[in-house]
Scaffold this active site. Sequence first.
Site, PDB file in Angstrom:
ATOM      1  N   ASN A  12     -17.194  30.144  33.922  1.00  0.00           N
ATOM      2  CA  ASN A  12     -16.598  28.973  32.914  1.00  0.00           C
ATOM      3  C   ASN A  12     -16.382  29.480  31.679  1.00  0.00           C
ATOM      4  OD1 ASN A  12     -15.702  26.692  31.461  1.00  0.00           O
ATOM      5  ND2 ASN A  12     -17.634  25.683  31.677  1.00  0.00           N
ATOM      6  N   LYS A  14     -14.710  28.199  29.395  1.00  0.00           N
ATOM      7  CA  LYS A  14     -14.482  27.193  28.053  1.00  0.00           C
ATOM      8  C   LYS A  14     -13.337  27.472  27.422  1.00  0.00           C
ATOM      9  CE  LYS A  14     -19.225  26.183  28.718  1.00  0.00           C
ATOM     10  NZ  LYS A  14     -20.453  25.514  28.276  1.00  0.00           N
ATOM     11  N   HIS A  98     -17.817  18.084  33.574  1.00  0.00           N
ATOM     12  CA  HIS A  98     -18.621  18.877  32.711  1.00  0.00           C
ATOM     13  C   HIS A  98     -19.131  18.157  31.907  1.00  0.00           C
ATOM     14  CE1 HIS A  98     -19.945  22.130  30.134  1.00  0.00           C
ATOM     15  NE2 HIS A  98     -20.052  22.904  30.996  1.00  0.00           N
ATOM     16  N   GLU A 100     -19.527  18.572  28.640  1.00  0.00           N
ATOM     17  CA  GLU A 100     -18.707  18.481  27.543  1.00  0.00           C
ATOM     18  C   GLU A 100     -17.802  17.725  27.346  1.00  0.00           C
ATOM     19  OE1 GLU A 100     -18.355  22.900  27.383  1.00  0.00           O
ATOM     20  OE2 GLU A 100     -20.273  22.915  26.923  1.00  0.00           O
ATOM     21  N   GLU A 169     -26.142  20.872  36.012  1.00  0.00           N
ATOM     22  CA  GLU A 169     -26.341  21.604  34.473  1.00  0.00           C
ATOM     23  C   GLU A 169     -27.162  20.705  33.402  1.00  0.00           C
ATOM     24  OE1 GLU A 169     -22.891  24.528  34.081  1.00  0.00           O
ATOM     25  OE2 GLU A 169     -22.185  22.911  33.361  1.00  0.00           O
ATOM     26  N   GLY A 175     -25.541  26.323  26.892  1.00  0.00           N
ATOM     27  CA  GLY A 175     -25.456  27.232  25.665  1.00  0.00           C
ATOM     28  C   GLY A 175     -26.529  27.217  24.464  1.00  0.00           C
ATOM     29  N   SER A 215     -27.405  28.223  30.350  1.00  0.00           N
ATOM     30  CA  SER A 215     -28.000  29.547  29.960  1.00  0.00           C
ATOM     31  C   SER A 215     -28.328  30.762  30.890  1.00  0.00           C
ATOM     32  CB  SER A 215     -29.151  29.285  28.933  1.00  0.00           C
ATOM     33  OG  SER A 215     -28.740  28.649  27.954  1.00  0.00           O
TER      34      SER A 215
HETATM   35  P1  PGA Z   1     -23.944  28.287  29.303  1.00  0.00           P
HETATM   36  O1  PGA Z   1     -22.881  27.218  29.874  1.00  0.00           O
HETATM   37  O2  PGA Z   1     -24.044  29.275  30.535  1.00  0.00           O
HETATM   38  O3  PGA Z   1     -23.193  29.044  28.145  1.00  0.00           O
HETATM   39  O4  PGA Z   1     -25.196  27.714  29.105  1.00  0.00           O
HETATM   40  C1  PGA Z   1     -22.933  26.787  31.346  1.00  0.00           C
HETATM   41  C2  PGA Z   1     -21.708  25.630  31.535  1.00  0.00           C
HETATM   42  O5  PGA Z   1     -21.565  25.013  30.637  1.00  0.00           O
HETATM   43  O6  PGA Z   1     -20.912  25.839  32.493  1.00  0.00           O
END
Ligand code: PGA
Length: 253
Positions: A12, A14, A98, A100, A169, A175, A215
């Site tokens: 992903n 983003k 997601h 976000e 998640e 992140g 992460s």
């Molecule tokens: P990350 O994000 O691996 O940077 O923690 C995962 C995601 O939000 O899909």
Amino acid sequence: MSKYRKKIIAGNWKMNKSVREAQDLTDGIIRELAGYRETDIVLCPPFTSLKVVGDLLVDTYIKLGAQNMHWEPSGAYTGEVSPNMLRDLFCHYVILGHSERRAYFNETDKIVNTKVKAAISTHLVPIMCVGETKAERESGQAKDIVRRQIEEGLRDVEGDLKTMIVAYEPVWAIGTGLTATPDIAQEMHAHIREILAKTKGEATAQSIRIQYGGSVKPENAAELFKQPDIDGGLIGGASLEARAFAKIVEAAV
Ligand code: PGA
């Protein structure tokens, strides 16, 4: 009942990478993973790079995915992209709900549900994201929150759900460098499979692949992917670098 589920790793990206950078990253990933067939692999660049990344993936085993979409096929929705437009660019997968999008763009379970239905009827494979916040985990609500997201997200969804993907998640792990321990992740994945079995039937629950995200890095991937109900990963930060992403894919056998 247990069933073999091929692992699936999705990157992903983003809101990262110019068109040129997206091409370079895709070239790098293809080089790293040429001929690799052990794991399903998906790249989800931003909309602006779907076309160029898709063109590079044409003769490879790697599939294309989008990070979001609208639920209508077309219409007066300024700034939105439809499921049909994604199909037009040869997307196979679409990330929906997601955290976000839920946090910054007010996506509710109801909206996610509408999008899941639209994806399935357009023959896109949804990667439906669920997960609790830090406060929800600390107050002991994590399992209830995830139950609600699954039940509402898949309410009245018809058709064959066996190929869809659920991504667990935990918001506190995205992140942040904090990863759920393999045990914590496995416990939630088993819970998700149980909810799927109750609501959609055992056969469907055993077929749906449940990715872990938050992460994931080359250093922690193998331990996570060894868990019986973890069927791959949704990778953010570490998917922006070809070698790191390839190592995560290789850890998923
Ligand atoms: P990350 O994000 O691996 O940077 O923690 C995962 C995601 O939000 O899909």
